[in-house]
Design a protein around this motif. Structure first.
Motif, short mmCIF file in Angstrom:
data_model
loop_
_atom_site.label_atom_id
_atom_site.label_comp_id
_atom_site.label_asym_id
_atom_site.label_seq_id
_atom_site.Cartn_x
_atom_site.Cartn_y
_atom_site.Cartn_z
N ASP A 235 -5.21 26.21 -6.32
CA ASP A 235 -4.99 26.23 -7.78
C ASP A 235 -4.66 27.74 -8.30
OD1 ASP A 235 -5.39 23.71 -7.85
OD2 ASP A 235 -7.48 23.51 -8.26
N GLU A 236 -3.95 27.70 -9.42
CA GLU A 236 -3.55 28.90 -9.99
C GLU A 236 -4.28 29.02 -11.40
OE1 GLU A 236 -1.35 31.06 -8.52
OE2 GLU A 236 -0.98 29.44 -6.89
N PRO B 199 -12.98 34.49 -7.39
CA PRO B 199 -12.72 35.40 -6.45
C PRO B 199 -11.78 34.90 -5.28
CG PRO B 199 -14.91 34.97 -6.11
CD PRO B 199 -14.43 34.24 -7.40
N ASN B 200 -11.65 33.72 -5.02
CA ASN B 200 -10.87 32.99 -4.07
C ASN B 200 -9.51 32.58 -4.60
OD1 ASN B 200 -13.03 33.48 -2.21
ND2 ASN B 200 -14.09 31.57 -3.02
N ASN B 201 -9.20 32.70 -5.77
CA ASN B 201 -7.98 32.21 -6.41
C ASN B 201 -6.88 33.02 -6.82
OD1 ASN B 201 -10.32 30.22 -7.69
ND2 ASN B 201 -8.25 29.10 -7.47
N LYS B 202 -5.63 32.99 -6.40
CA LYS B 202 -4.64 33.83 -6.93
C LYS B 202 -4.45 33.84 -8.49
CE LYS B 202 -0.32 33.95 -4.95
NZ LYS B 202 0.99 33.48 -4.74
N ILE B 203 -4.58 34.78 -9.06
CA ILE B 203 -4.92 34.91 -10.44
C ILE B 203 -3.44 35.60 -11.02
CG2 ILE B 203 -6.06 35.65 -12.61
CD1 ILE B 203 -8.83 35.18 -10.97
N ILE B 204 -2.81 35.17 -11.92
CA ILE B 204 -1.88 35.63 -12.69
C ILE B 204 -2.09 35.84 -14.00
CG2 ILE B 204 0.64 35.15 -13.20
CD1 ILE B 204 0.74 33.16 -10.65
N ILE B 205 -1.96 37.20 -14.25
CA ILE B 205 -1.87 37.36 -15.88
C ILE B 205 -0.58 37.55 -16.22
CG2 ILE B 205 -2.59 39.31 -17.57
CD1 ILE B 205 -5.04 39.86 -15.61
N ILE C 182 -13.50 45.54 -12.65
CA ILE C 182 -13.60 44.22 -12.56
C ILE C 182 -12.25 43.95 -11.75
CG2 ILE C 182 -13.20 41.87 -13.56
CD1 ILE C 182 -14.89 43.12 -15.99
N LEU C 183 -10.98 44.54 -12.19
CA LEU C 183 -9.94 43.85 -11.44
C LEU C 183 -9.54 44.67 -9.99
CD1 LEU C 183 -7.25 44.57 -14.39
CD2 LEU C 183 -8.88 42.57 -13.90
N LYS C 184 -10.42 45.68 -9.94
CA LYS C 184 -10.06 46.32 -8.28
C LYS C 184 -10.84 45.42 -7.42
CE LYS C 184 -13.57 50.02 -8.26
NZ LYS C 184 -13.68 51.47 -8.43
N LYS C 185 -11.85 44.73 -7.73
CA LYS C 185 -12.44 43.88 -6.64
C LYS C 185 -11.79 42.78 -6.30
CE LYS C 185 -16.88 45.71 -8.44
NZ LYS C 185 -18.27 45.65 -9.22
N HIS C 186 -10.71 42.36 -7.25
CA HIS C 186 -9.98 41.13 -6.53
C HIS C 186 -8.63 41.68 -5.88
CE1 HIS C 186 -8.32 37.00 -7.16
NE2 HIS C 186 -9.27 36.83 -7.70
N SER C 187 -8.63 40.66 -4.77
CA SER C 187 -7.65 40.93 -3.73
C SER C 187 -6.43 40.26 -4.07
CB SER C 187 -8.20 40.67 -2.33
OG SER C 187 -8.59 39.50 -2.05
N ASN C 188 -6.35 39.29 -5.05
CA ASN C 188 -5.11 38.63 -5.04
C ASN C 188 -4.71 38.47 -6.67
OD1 ASN C 188 -2.93 37.17 -4.55
ND2 ASN C 188 -3.87 35.45 -3.44
N GLY D 248 -5.83 44.68 -1.53
CA GLY D 248 -5.25 43.32 -0.77
C GLY D 248 -3.79 43.23 -1.56
N ASN D 249 -3.45 41.99 -2.01
CA ASN D 249 -2.17 41.63 -2.17
C ASN D 249 -1.95 41.82 -3.84
OD1 ASN D 249 -1.34 40.66 0.27
ND2 ASN D 249 -2.31 38.69 -0.22
N SER D 250 -2.65 42.56 -4.58
CA SER D 250 -2.75 42.65 -5.99
C SER D 250 -1.53 43.56 -6.48
CB SER D 250 -4.11 43.25 -6.60
OG SER D 250 -5.22 42.26 -6.17
N ASN D 251 -1.13 43.30 -7.43
CA ASN D 251 0.22 44.21 -7.81
C ASN D 251 0.39 44.14 -9.20
OD1 ASN D 251 2.20 45.98 -7.43
ND2 ASN D 251 3.10 44.91 -5.72
N ILE D 252 1.37 45.03 -9.55
CA ILE D 252 1.97 45.16 -11.13
C ILE D 252 3.26 44.67 -11.23
CG2 ILE D 252 1.91 47.54 -11.01
CD1 ILE D 252 1.55 45.60 -14.01
#
Length: 309
Positions: free
Chosen positions: A88-89, A100-106, A129-135, A157-161
């Motif tokens: 889920d998103e 921590p296991n979900n793709k999160i979109i802001i 907080i944000l840098k610990k999430h990889s997606n 990880g896959n995190s990006n702006i």
């Protein structure tokens, strides 16, 4: 957090929330959760929410869409968390730690921290907080926020702006002037009088502009909470106000967007976060935006505008 107070808010804004929770618990399809949507009177936030809903329904038809009002999130956290699967998103900053296991979109935001000790402290907490999430995928709506996050935040990880327009510019089902049978010879004036305002001598400005022009004070904020079933009707009232005018003067981001999307030119002032001029960059090709650095400059530009019509 006063949970009872939040429960009352939820019951007022969304009487059918229990049915929604029941459906959520039994639903086994892939889901998109839009978390933290408003019930307060800021119509700009409601416009964002409805356009986000349209966007997800149009581009992710295989997902079941669930909107989680902020008071629903506060009162039903355990149920919501148990209903979310890794496929889920989820969308909201404050749940980055808990999912921590979900793709999160802001979705498109403006990022602003005050240039003092408190602002620096809040930035560091958020970054940790944000840098610990990889997606984690953060979308911002203007270049200033994009550059700030790119320079100051750490991603793993896959995190990006990403830099994209404000969601209101998706513009689905917003009234346009092609549908308008006529408009009033009036200038809409929507000027902030809160902590985000950069304007001085607002009362003097109103006195001067009333001497030569027919003005109507408008706002994108209403006093009462917006019940979910009345969201669209409240937005339509506001859009019609911006549609039925010759020009808009504003330092509110969504007053600018409501105006331009409904075919009404706009003289815009910036606010402390810089989001008005930043988002206005997306509208430069429309030739409907004129920037001004002060209320006195607004009067000058207004005079030149009407002298050429």
């Amino acid at each position: 957090m006063n949970i009872l107070k939040e429960q009352i808010k939820l019951s007022v804004a969304y009487p059918g929330w229990r049915s929604a929770i029941k459906k959520l618990k039994s639903n086994k399809n892939k889901k998109i959760f839009l978390v933290g949507t408003p019930m307060h009177g800021n119509l700009g936030d409601h416009a964002i929410a409805i356009q986000e809903q349209y966007f997800f329904e149009d581009f992710f038809p295989d997902y079941e869409y669930f909107e989680i009002l902020m008071p629903m999130y506060h009162t039903q956290k355990k149920i919501i968390k148990n209903a979310v699967t890794p496929e889920d998103e989820c969308v909201i900053r404050e749940i980055v730690q808990n999912y921590p296991n979900n793709k999160i979109i802001i979705l498109p935001q403006t990022v602003y921290y005050t240039s003092d000790e408190l602002g620096e402290k809040e930035y560091r907490i958020t970054n940790e907080i944000l840098k610990k999430h990889s997606n984690l995928h953060i979308f911002v709506r203007e270049r200033k926020s994009y550059n700030f996050i790119k320079q100051k935040f750490e991603f793993t990880g896959n995190s990006n702006i990403y830099l994209v327009p404000d969601m209101v510019l998706y513009g689905k089902n917003i009234i346009t002037r092609e549908k308008c049978t006529g408009y009033e010879k009036v200038i809409n004036v929507c000027i902030r009088e809160d902590c985000e305002s950069e304007q001085e001598n607002i009362d003097d400005f109103y006195e001067k502009i009333k001497q030569n022009y027919n003005i109507r004070k408008v706002s994108t904020v209403i006093k009462s909470p917006v019940v979910l079933r009345k969201r669209i009707s409240e937005l339509q009232k506001s859009w019609e106000t911006f549609e039925n005018a010759e020009i808009t003067i504003t330092d509110r981001l969504h007053a600018m967007l409501f105006s331009v999307l409904n075919g009404t030119p706009c003289i815009v002032l910036n606010n402390k976060t810089g989001k008005v001029f930043g988002v206005a960059d997306w509208l430069d090709d429309t030739n409907m935006i004129v920037r001004a650095d002060s209320l006195s400059e607004v009067l000058e530009k207004l005079k030149r505008t009407f002298s050429t019509t």
